[in-house]
Design a protein around this motif. Sequence first.
Motif, short mmCIF file in Angstrom:
data_model
loop_
_atom_site.label_atom_id
_atom_site.label_comp_id
_atom_site.label_asym_id
_atom_site.label_seq_id
_atom_site.Cartn_x
_atom_site.Cartn_y
_atom_site.Cartn_z
N PRO A 238 5.94 2.15 7.09
CA PRO A 238 5.22 0.95 6.61
C PRO A 238 5.71 0.36 5.29
CG PRO A 238 3.92 2.90 6.21
CD PRO A 238 5.14 3.34 6.97
N LEU A 239 6.90 0.72 4.83
CA LEU A 239 7.37 0.22 3.53
C LEU A 239 8.87 -0.01 3.54
CD1 LEU A 239 6.29 -0.29 0.60
CD2 LEU A 239 7.07 2.01 0.08
N LEU A 240 9.28 -1.16 3.02
CA LEU A 240 10.70 -1.45 2.79
C LEU A 240 10.92 -1.62 1.30
CD1 LEU A 240 11.45 -4.03 5.63
CD2 LEU A 240 12.01 -1.61 5.59
N LEU A 241 12.16 -1.43 0.85
CA LEU A 241 12.50 -1.56 -0.56
C LEU A 241 13.51 -2.67 -0.74
CD1 LEU A 241 12.98 2.24 -1.34
CD2 LEU A 241 10.95 0.86 -1.69
N VAL B 103 8.29 -3.62 -0.77
CA VAL B 103 7.89 -4.81 -0.01
C VAL B 103 7.00 -4.32 1.13
CG1 VAL B 103 8.70 -6.74 1.39
CG2 VAL B 103 10.04 -5.98 -0.57
N ALA B 104 5.84 -4.93 1.29
CA ALA B 104 4.87 -4.50 2.31
C ALA B 104 5.28 -5.03 3.69
CB ALA B 104 3.48 -4.97 1.94
N ALA C 297 12.29 2.70 3.24
CA ALA C 297 11.91 3.68 2.23
C ALA C 297 11.91 5.10 2.78
CB ALA C 297 10.53 3.35 1.67
N ASN C 298 12.00 5.24 4.09
CA ASN C 298 12.06 6.56 4.71
C ASN C 298 13.47 7.11 4.54
OD1 ASN C 298 11.77 8.81 6.27
ND2 ASN C 298 11.22 7.73 8.15
N PRO D 281 0.83 -1.20 0.00
CA PRO D 281 0.00 0.00 0.00
C PRO D 281 0.87 1.25 0.00
CG PRO D 281 0.07 -0.96 2.19
CD PRO D 281 0.82 -1.89 1.28
N CYS D 282 0.31 2.34 -0.48
CA CYS D 282 1.03 3.61 -0.50
C CYS D 282 1.17 4.12 0.93
CB CYS D 282 0.28 4.62 -1.35
SG CYS D 282 1.07 6.25 -1.39
#
Length: 131
Positions: free
Chosen positions: A104-107, A94-95, A120-121, A56-57
Amino acid sequence: MTDNFLEPQSLGVPCPRCQRDLQLKKGRYGLFVGCSGYPDCDYMTAADFDPGTDAPCPVCQSGKLVQKTSRFGNSFYACDHYPTCKYSVNLPPVAQTCPTCEFPLLLKKKTAAGERLICANDSCNYKSSLK
């Protein structure tokens, strides 16, 4: 190649705009995926399009990140609610939640040493161990 290959073939996937079936079609510049509801719905994309990820975004919380191609041919991932939300990343999302900052997001980043997940931050320096 047979003549029926030129006829639109249903993909069994709903259109993200109107929920009608998407079809594989052949146009002047090659194959593409378009909505079966054309001209009422003019949704179309490349034939090798990945409909999206399960991530999710993290900004608008209502959209999903989908793979897109820039005008220079590079892949990136952006929110499917584009004009409203302009969040995008260059690496596959990746969620999962970051264990350090709770973003809430990893790459997924591929390096010469192996593949690892990064946060992702921009202000967080989290990197997972090599896989």
